[in-house]
Design an enzyme around this catalytic site. Structure first.
Site, PDB file in Angstrom:
ATOM      1  N   CYS A 136       0.840  -1.198   0.000  1.00 35.46           N
ATOM      2  CA  CYS A 136       0.000   0.000   0.000  1.00 35.46           C
ATOM      3  C   CYS A 136       0.880   1.255   0.000  1.00 35.46           C
ATOM      4  CB  CYS A 136      -0.935  -0.030   1.213  1.00 35.46           C
ATOM      5  SG  CYS A 136      -2.031   1.393   1.315  1.00 35.46           S
ATOM      6  N   CYS A 139      -0.428   4.248   1.882  1.00 34.99           N
ATOM      7  CA  CYS A 139      -0.290   4.147   3.341  1.00 34.99           C
ATOM      8  C   CYS A 139       1.154   4.352   3.793  1.00 34.99           C
ATOM      9  CB  CYS A 139      -0.717   2.764   3.825  1.00 34.99           C
ATOM     10  SG  CYS A 139      -2.127   2.078   2.995  1.00 34.99           S
ATOM     11  N   ASP A 140       2.080   3.762   3.073  1.00 27.89           N
ATOM     12  CA  ASP A 140       3.442   3.651   3.596  1.00 27.89           C
ATOM     13  C   ASP A 140       4.500   4.464   2.854  1.00 27.89           C
ATOM     14  OD1 ASP A 140       2.450   1.892   5.494  1.00 27.89           O
ATOM     15  OD2 ASP A 140       2.761   0.143   4.237  1.00 27.89           O
TER      16      ASP A 140
END
Ligand code: FAD
Ligand code: NAP
Length: 313
Positions: A136, A139-140
């Site tokens: 992701c 997200c990261d």
């Protein structure tokens, strides 16, 4: 003897979609039952910092999901640790069977079983998941400012993730097993024009190398899919973007699905092809796949269920 439980609204899944549906359904006095499944709290329990949940500039994924569970419980949802292994949507009330032996009958069902990122299946991938291996970028990606990264895959997701990661990374190498991308041409154009991205054709990841203390990725070992020759390229992160699989096995033979199993809902609603059955979150969404969009759809599903029940009563 197996127990039978009846509810106006059965919610299957305990990710952001399921718990949000539970909060709204409880407040609508539907006295919902929520079955948590194998992964109580859903995908966010597999990550650490979440920095895009509104209201929390940083929250640990598992903590956020415990808060959501407590919220749903406080509103009156009965939360049950069970896994639905069979769902009959052809009769009324709907019938769901749990692994525990409990049979759940319901006047309406909210499906919130989510989707799972596909992984390469390498042992090293498991080892570094959350410590340099991710599925992701949204997200990261933020954690890799100024670093060199690898993205694996050749579809829209891989190309979008590679492009997105250039906002942070000094260099992104897109590793693809063929010499042709599946991604839309417009995305390919952007990819090839981006000076921070290098595309490595005919390669697959065979190992991820790093340190254990602290847990950190240092390089990826790649194999040429034609010649078998291996190379190592330095990187601090490996983003696996080889597709997502929706958890739609329970309903794929009775509900309309598309894009590889995602449950089809009427646009702008959570209504599926069976009246009284609603779907929310990653199970229906092959585009956004975020906690906040899943929660939003969970809210919609509870409101749709409430309206359906009011009309059928
Ligand atoms: P999920 O979270 O996938 O939950 C599905 C639920 O269904 C689970 O509780 C499971 O146990 C249950 N279930 C499945 N089958 C059954 C069954 N047969 N019976 C009963 N229950 C069942 N998004 C963000 O917005 N921000 C982030 O920072 C972020 N980080 C992420 C990090 C990682 C590593 C991953 C994998 C995803 C991340 N995401 C993030 C994406 C986000 O987690 C998902 O979009 C979101 O969790 C989807 O919510 P959901 O409720 O649809 O399903
Ligand atoms: P996808 O289209 O299925 O592509 C997956 C890619 O990963 C393919 O290139 C595939 O290679 C590769 N792959 C699969 N398994 C692999 C493995 N084990 N090792 C190495 N590579 C592997 O998945 P996606 O990109 O996640 O897209 C899923 C769906 O969502 C698609 O319908 C897509 O159009 C849609 N989507 C749309 C948008 C958008 O509209 N902006 C954005 C994201 C996703 P091969 O090509 O060799 O098979």
């Amino acid at each position: 003897m197996s127990e039978t439980r009846h509810t106006k609204t059965l919610i299957i899944g305990s990710g952001p979609a399921g718990y949000t549906a539970a909060v709204y359904a409880s407040r609508a006095m539907l006295e919902p039952i929520l079955v948590q499944g194998l992964e109580p709290g859903g995908q966010l329990t597999t990550t650490t910092e979440v920095e895009n949940w509104p209201g929390d500039s940083e929250v640990q994924g598992p903590d956020l999901m415990i808060r959501m569970e407590n919220h749903a419980r406080a509103m009156g949802t009965e939360i049950i640790g069970d896994i639905i292994n069979d769902l009959d949507l052809q009769q009324r009330p709907f019938v769901a069977k749990g692994d525990s032996g409990t049979i759940y009958t319901a006047d309406s069902v909210i499906l919130a079983t989510g989707a799972r990122a596909k992984w390469l299946g390498l042992p090293c991938e498991q080892k570094f998941k959350g410590f340099g291996v991710s599925a992701c970028a949204t997200c990261d990606g933020f954690f890799y400012r100024g670093q060199e990264l690898i993205v694996v895959g050749g579809g829209n997701t891989a190309v979008e993730e590679a492009l997105f990661l250039t906002n942070f990374a000094s260099k992104v190498t897109l590793v693809h097993r063929r010499d042709e991308l599946r991604a839309e041409k417009i995305l390919q154009d952007r990819l090839f024009k981006n000076p921070k991205i290098e595309t490595l054709w005919f390669h697959e990841v065979v190992d991820i190398l790093g340190t254990e203390n602290p847990m950190s990725v240092e390089a990826a070992k790649l194999k040429h899919t034609k010649t078998g020759e291996t190379i190592e390229i330095p990187c601090k992160g490996v983003f696996v973007a080889i597709g997502h699989a929706p958890a739609s096995e329970l309903v794929s033979d009775v509900l309309e699905t598309h894009n590889g199993g995602y449950v089809v809902v009427e646009p702008g609603t959570t209504r599926t092809s069976i009246p009284g059955v609603f779907a929310a979150g990653d199970l229906t969404d092959h585009v956004y796949r975020q906690a906040v969009t899943s929660a939003g759809m969970g809210c919609m599903a509870a409101l749709d269920a409430e309206k359906f029940l009011a009309q059928t009563e």
